[in-house]
Enzyme design. Sequence first.
Site: not given
Ligand code: 3PG
Length: 210
Positions: A40, A44, A68, A128
Site C-alpha cells: 500500500e 502522503r 491515503t 480497513k
Molecule cells: C495507515 O495509514 O494505515 C497508518 O498510518 C499505518 O499506521 P502505523 O504507522 O501505525 O503502522
Amino acid sequence: MTSEAVMKLSPIVPVIALESEEDALPLAKALLEGGINIMEITLRTPAGLKAIEVISKALPQMHVGAGTVLNASDFKDAVDHGAAFVFSPGISEELMQTSWELDVALIPGVATASEVMLAKNNGFEHCKLFPATLAGGFEILKAFGGPFPSMRFCPTGGVNLSNINDFLSLENVLCAGGSWIVPKQCMKEKDFKQITTLCIEAMQTIKGKI
Ligand code: 3PG
C-alpha cells in the site's frame, strides 16, 4: 481484482510512505524476497504516484495499490499510475462512487458501527479499521462480529509484531497493515536486505492466516 482478493494476498500489508521514487523497485523486490506480495503506497509523499507506476510496470508479481486516498481526484490519479486497488483511512460517498465508476477495488477505512453500516449498505464488505488500536483494536473487531458477521477487516494504525497475531486470530480479520515492516531507518540507509530479513521474521511469527 476484488477487495476480498486484495485482503487475502498476504497477512501483512506494508503501509509505505516513500521519500524517493528510486527506492520503489529495490523495496518492492526486498518485500517479495521476504514473502510479501502486496504494497500500500501512500499518497502522503510526492514520490508515491511515481513509485506505484514504476512497480506496477516492472514487477507484475507485486500487487501494488494506493493508500491515503482521500477523494475522487486522488483515486483517479492512483489508478492512472497503475494502482490495482485503493485504501483510504476513511469512507465517503465520493470514494465509493469512484470505485464503481472506475471498477477498481476500494478498501475504505471505518472506525465506528455507523461507518461499517455505510460501507456494508453500499456493498463494501472489506474494510480497513483505522486507526486500529485507538478505535478499539481487537475488542472492537470482536464486537463488530456480532451485528456485522459478513464484514472482513484489515486493521492498521498501531499494528506491529507484538499485537498482529491477536488481530489475525479473529475470524473477521483477513490481514493487518502497518508501517513497522518498512522501518524509516532502513529506508534512510537503503538497507533493503534488512527489510527482507524483517519480513521473513514477521511471516514466521504469524500463525494461522498463512
Ligand atoms: C495507515 O495509514 O494505515 C497508518 O498510518 C499505518 O499506521 P502505523 O504507522 O501505525 O503502522
